[in-house]
Design an enzyme around this catalytic site. Structure first.
Site, PDB file in Angstrom:
ATOM      1  CB  CYS A 257       4.561  66.290   9.378  1.00 38.62           C
ATOM      2  SG  CYS A 257       5.480  65.013   8.085  1.00 38.62           S
TER       3      CYS A 257
HETATM    4  N1  NAD Z   1       7.371  64.595   4.066  1.00 39.13           N
HETATM    5  C1  NAD Z   1       7.973  64.488   5.248  1.00 39.13           C
HETATM    6  O1  NAD Z   1       8.857  65.161   5.613  1.00 39.13           O
HETATM    7  C2  NAD Z   1       7.496  63.200   5.936  1.00 39.13           C
HETATM    8  C3  NAD Z   1       8.199  62.820   7.023  1.00 39.13           C
HETATM    9  C4  NAD Z   1       7.941  61.705   7.657  1.00 39.13           C
HETATM   10  C5  NAD Z   1       6.614  61.115   7.539  1.00 39.13           C
HETATM   11  N2  NAD Z   1       5.884  61.419   6.573  1.00 39.13           N
HETATM   12  C6  NAD Z   1       4.737  60.522   6.323  1.00 39.13           C
HETATM   13  O2  NAD Z   1       4.987  59.709   5.185  1.00 39.13           O
HETATM   14  C7  NAD Z   1       3.913  59.564   4.589  1.00 39.13           C
HETATM   15  C8  NAD Z   1       4.142  60.187   2.816  1.00 39.13           C
HETATM   16  O3  NAD Z   1       4.398  61.542   3.045  1.00 39.13           O
HETATM   17  P1  NAD Z   1       4.978  62.266   1.722  1.00 39.13           P
HETATM   18  O4  NAD Z   1       5.599  63.379   2.354  1.00 39.13           O
HETATM   19  O5  NAD Z   1       6.146  61.409   0.961  1.00 39.13           O
HETATM   20  O6  NAD Z   1       3.838  62.305   0.906  1.00 39.13           O
HETATM   21  P2  NAD Z   1       4.044  62.733  -0.650  1.00 39.13           P
HETATM   22  O7  NAD Z   1       2.516  63.257  -1.105  1.00 39.13           O
HETATM   23  O8  NAD Z   1       5.313  63.493  -1.111  1.00 39.13           O
HETATM   24  O9  NAD Z   1       3.976  61.214  -1.433  1.00 39.13           O
HETATM   25  C9  NAD Z   1       2.993  60.337  -1.440  1.00 39.13           C
HETATM   26  C10 NAD Z   1       3.054  59.737  -2.819  1.00 39.13           C
HETATM   27  O10 NAD Z   1       2.021  58.507  -2.643  1.00 39.13           O
HETATM   28  C11 NAD Z   1       1.357  58.557  -4.015  1.00 39.13           C
HETATM   29  N3  NAD Z   1       0.080  57.876  -3.762  1.00 39.13           N
HETATM   30  C12 NAD Z   1      -1.240  58.155  -3.240  1.00 39.13           C
HETATM   31  N4  NAD Z   1      -1.792  57.234  -3.247  1.00 39.13           N
HETATM   32  C13 NAD Z   1      -1.196  56.037  -3.564  1.00 39.13           C
HETATM   33  C14 NAD Z   1      -1.718  54.669  -3.682  1.00 39.13           C
HETATM   34  N5  NAD Z   1      -2.771  54.365  -3.422  1.00 39.13           N
HETATM   35  N6  NAD Z   1      -0.644  53.946  -4.196  1.00 39.13           N
HETATM   36  C15 NAD Z   1       0.421  54.317  -4.406  1.00 39.13           C
HETATM   37  N7  NAD Z   1       0.981  55.638  -4.562  1.00 39.13           N
HETATM   38  C16 NAD Z   1       0.067  56.722  -3.874  1.00 39.13           C
HETATM   39  C17 NAD Z   1       1.219  59.915  -4.365  1.00 39.13           C
HETATM   40  O11 NAD Z   1       0.897  60.150  -5.573  1.00 39.13           O
HETATM   41  C18 NAD Z   1       2.493  60.739  -3.781  1.00 39.13           C
HETATM   42  O12 NAD Z   1       3.500  60.632  -5.134  1.00 39.13           O
HETATM   43  C19 NAD Z   1       2.545  60.455   5.113  1.00 39.13           C
HETATM   44  O13 NAD Z   1       2.179  59.597   6.122  1.00 39.13           O
HETATM   45  C20 NAD Z   1       3.643  61.391   5.955  1.00 39.13           C
HETATM   46  O14 NAD Z   1       2.838  62.038   7.031  1.00 39.13           O
HETATM   47  C21 NAD Z   1       6.118  62.567   5.979  1.00 39.13           C
END
Ligand code: NAD
Length: 414
Positions: A257
């Site tokens: 993030c």
């Molecule tokens: N990790 C955090 O603490 C956090 C907190 C708030 C917001 N976010 C936001 O949430 C979003 C996701 O973050 P995250 O940490 O969960 O990421 P992550 O990488 O842990 O998970 C994302 C998942 O999406 C999958 N993916 C990629 N392309 C895809 C598609 N086309 N269809 C289906 N699945 C697909 C990936 O394989 C992965 O498993 C980001 O925008 C991030 O900025 C993350």
């Protein structure tokens, strides 16, 4: 209800569990077949979610790599990554491909919510039109909203249920539908008028942290030059009961993030003839921190009449944050890379990180990491690691997190 979740990572999996635990059916979609297989075996790969909880959800979580089952959902939440390109511009690739896949199976009456962090305008200008390629009309045939995820990996005092959830719908009806959905799993919903307000609220939260971390890091560099203990300064300032919020200095920002999201806004700002200077400056200061840490390491070795080249340096904690194994953008990786470039012999100990593939390094046992070491560096202070023992046993120790400072420690602080 049947809820579809696209992207089963740090954000998607806790959401899936939350809905399943309330008795709803979840279609858990990920393009990574290994994650889908793990979910089918009921094995969690996210620290905050135990495999027992996943197993207890049983058949209510249906993991798949295919979009087709999403056609059965009442609502679909998009939780895919929103990274930066090599040129540090927004990379909407995963969001675009997830949205296109969803458009192919979209049904009349469905609600689509984007949870991925992104710049204001994405939901209205990018996601809704792509979904409309289905022939259905946003706000009329189906509903669209943005609701940012606020998960903080490793945190236990606030959960998805007890953290207020911000929601902004494309239309009034879209907002109503999204509020109804999140009321199933969250105690408090904060409704804003538009998706843009919700998108910007999330960025403001992250930029606030990034700017304040940069401020205290800059202070730490200055305090170091002035011979003042920055930790004593922060402790003292934090006694003010109002108008001050504590942020601690450290080796730099990591995770998916803070090092990434602010640049979504600075990129968008250019379209409005604005340079988002706080964002750029904070990014610059925080990106420089690993280099400052290397300079501190060089100084500690120099005081011991040792060059970096050939010195054995043990890094304790390589993930970006205490208590989790997430390596994304971890400042430890940059510190290791620079030290190796200078000829250092690096080992690491991190109970949460079995290997660092990109650097060809494997986790070394605690005792083994300290064997014959010239310098131990506490980079990320996992609660399960005995930091006092590191300081007691290593001939020299540098503490980048201030965790050993209170106990008449011999470690050098950041
Ligand atoms: N990790 C955090 O603490 C956090 C907190 C708030 C917001 N976010 C936001 O949430 C979003 C996701 O973050 P995250 O940490 O969960 O990421 P992550 O990488 O842990 O998970 C994302 C998942 O999406 C999958 N993916 C990629 N392309 C895809 C598609 N086309 N269809 C289906 N699945 C697909 C990936 O394989 C992965 O498993 C980001 O925008 C991030 O900025 C993350």
């Amino acid at each position: 209800m049947t809820i579809g979740i696209m992207g089963m990572g740090y954000v998607g999996l806790p959401l899936a569990i939350a809905f399943a635990e309330e008795g709803h059916h979840v279609i858990a979609l990920d393009t990574d077949a290994r994650k889908v297989e793990a979910l089918r075996r009921r094995e969690s790969y996210v620290e905050d979610i135990s495999s027992e909880r996943l197993a207890a959800a049983g058949d209510r979580i249906e993991a798949t790599t295919h979009a087709q089952p999403l056609a059965r959902c009442d609502a679909v939440l998009i939780c895919v990554p929103t990274p930066l390109t090599a040129n540090r511009e927004p990379d909407l690739g995963p969001l675009v491909s997830a949205t296109r896949a969803l458009a192919g199976v979209l049904q009349s009456g469905q609600l689509v919510v984007v949870e991925s962090t992104t710049y204001p305008g994405t939901t209205r200008e990018r996601v809704a039109p792509m979904l409309e390629e289905s022939g259905l009309v946003a706000g009329h045939d189906f509903h669209v909203a943005f609701s940012p995820e606020r998960v903080d990996p490793g945190r236990t005092d606030y959960t998805l249920r007890t953290t207020p959830k911000v929601v902004g719908g494309l239309t009034e009806a879209c907002g109503d539908r999204a509020v109804e959905l999140y009321e199933l799993v969250c105690d408090e919903i904060v409704r804003v008028a538009t998706p843009e307000a919700a998108e910007l609220a999330k960025l403001l939260e992250n930029i606030f942290r990034s700017v304040n971390i940069a401020l205290v890091n800059e202070m730490a560099i200055l305090a170091d030059r002035m011979g003042i203990d920055i930790w004593e300064v922060v402790d003292a300032a934090a006694t003010k009961p109002y108008g001050f919020m504590r942020f601690d200095p450290g080796p730099g920002m990591g995770g998916h993030c803070l090092p990434v999201d602010p640049f979504y806004l600075s990129w968008r700002a250019r379209e409005f003839d604005m340079t988002a200077e706080f964002i750029e400056l904070a990014g610059k200061v925080n990106q420089n921190m690993p280099y400052h840490c290397v300079a501190r390491i060089e100084r500690v070795l120099n005081d011991a009449a040792k060059p970096v080249r050939g010195s054995r340096i043990a890094m304790f904690g390589v993930s970006y944050k205490a208590g989790v194994g997430d390596l994304r953008e971890s400042p430890a990786l940059k510190i290791i890379e620079v030290l190796r470039g200078l000829g250092a012999d690096i080992v690491y100990h991190d109970p949460h990180v079995p290997e660092v593939t990109e650097l060809g390094l494997y986790n070394t046992g605690f005792d083994e990491a300290l064997d014959g070491v010239d310098l131990a560096v506490i980079v990320t202070a996992h609660p399960s690691v005995d930091h006092e023992a590191i300081v007691a046993r290593a001939p020299h120790a540098l503490d980048l997190r201030g965790v050993t400072r209170r106990r008449a420690s011999t470690a050098v602080q950041l």
